[in-house]
Design a protein around this motif. Structure first.
Motif, PDB file in Angstrom:
ATOM      1  N   SER A 222       0.830  -1.201   0.000  1.00  0.00           N
ATOM      2  CA  SER A 222       0.000   0.000   0.000  1.00  0.00           C
ATOM      3  C   SER A 222       0.867   1.255   0.000  1.00  0.00           C
ATOM      4  CB  SER A 222      -0.923  -0.033   1.224  1.00  0.00           C
ATOM      5  OG  SER A 222      -1.639   1.160   1.328  1.00  0.00           O
ATOM      6  N   LYS A 223       1.956   1.268   0.744  1.00  0.00           N
ATOM      7  CA  LYS A 223       2.819   2.422   0.842  1.00  0.00           C
ATOM      8  C   LYS A 223       3.602   2.653  -0.464  1.00  0.00           C
ATOM      9  CE  LYS A 223       3.411   2.607   5.833  1.00  0.00           C
ATOM     10  NZ  LYS A 223       4.373   2.601   6.951  1.00  0.00           N
ATOM     11  N   ASN A 226       0.954   3.925  -3.337  1.00  0.00           N
ATOM     12  CA  ASN A 226       0.063   5.055  -3.117  1.00  0.00           C
ATOM     13  C   ASN A 226       0.925   6.282  -2.948  1.00  0.00           C
ATOM     14  OD1 ASN A 226      -2.305   3.634  -3.395  1.00  0.00           O
ATOM     15  ND2 ASN A 226      -2.244   2.889  -1.277  1.00  0.00           N
TER      16      ASN A 226
END
Length: 226
Positions: A222-223, A226
């Motif tokens: 996710s990091k 995004n």
């Protein structure tokens, strides 16, 4: 052989016969002979000797019968038998000690008859002694056989007692083994339960670790994007 509460019925019958014979002997010695003379007196003496022989035979039968009587009653009857033997011996002594006096008064004219009588008496006495000796030997053999049977019975009882003790030991050992086997079964079940719980815990731990890894990967993903 039938027995009564006080001992053998057959022994009691022998007692009655012995008493009857000895009473007859006493009657002849104490009452008849003092009042007799000549051939009548000799005939009475011969009758007494025959009755003494009969009394000895009855005593021998008593002695053999005692061997067939249970031990608790045997001691009392043996004591009675000793009294009867003493009584018979006393009658013999009475007859022998008084023989010269009882046979006195026949005079020199009866010397030949007296000699014949003495020879006959000695022959009868010899036969009596021989018969008594044979009876005594038979009684001793019976006593030896009875004693051997008692010893054999005692050995058998000791062997049975030993076997009983060994059987009880084996039964206790079997019970101990059965109890130990029961404890082993319980311990085995406990160990199996613990093994199952450990396997379950390992699976749960692995699942938790896998979930944590998936979550970490999702966070990093996710990091990065995004």
């Amino acid at each position: 052989m039938s027995s009564s509460a006080g001992g053998s019925e057959l022994f009691s019958s022998y007692e009655q016969d012995f008493t009857s014979v000895t009473d007859s002997i006493k009657l002849k010695i104490e009452q008849q002979i003092p009042n007799q003379k000549g051939e009548e007196r000799k005939a009475t003496i011969r009758a007494i000797e025959r009755e003494i022989d009969e009394a000895d035979e009855i005593l021998g039968q008593m002695e053999m019968e005692i061997l067939n009587i249970p031990t608790p009653s045997r001691t009392r009857l043996q004591a009675k038998l000793r009294l009867y033997k003493s009584e018979a011996e006393k009658l013999k002594r009475d007859l022998n000690s008084d023989r010269d006096e009882l046979l006195g008064g026949f005079g020199m004219s009866n010397e030949d008859g007296q000699s014949d009588y003495d020879a006959s008496t000695m022959d009868q006495r010899q036969r009596l002694l021989s018969g008594t000796e044979r009876l005594g030997q038979s009684s001793r053999r019976l006593e030896d056989s009875h004693r051997l049977a008692l010893e054999t019975e005692g050995i058998g009882i000791n062997i049975l007692s030993t076997l009983k003790g060994q059987r009880e030991t084996m039964v206790r050992a079997r019970d101990t083994l059965a109890e130990a086997d029961s404890h082993i079964d319980k311990a085995s079940k406990t160990l199996k339960g613990m093994a199952r719980r450990m396997a379950t815990n390992k699976l749960i731990t692995a699942a938790i670790i896998l979930i944590l890894i998936v979550l970490i990967v999702l966070v990093i993903w996710s990091k990065l994007f995004n």
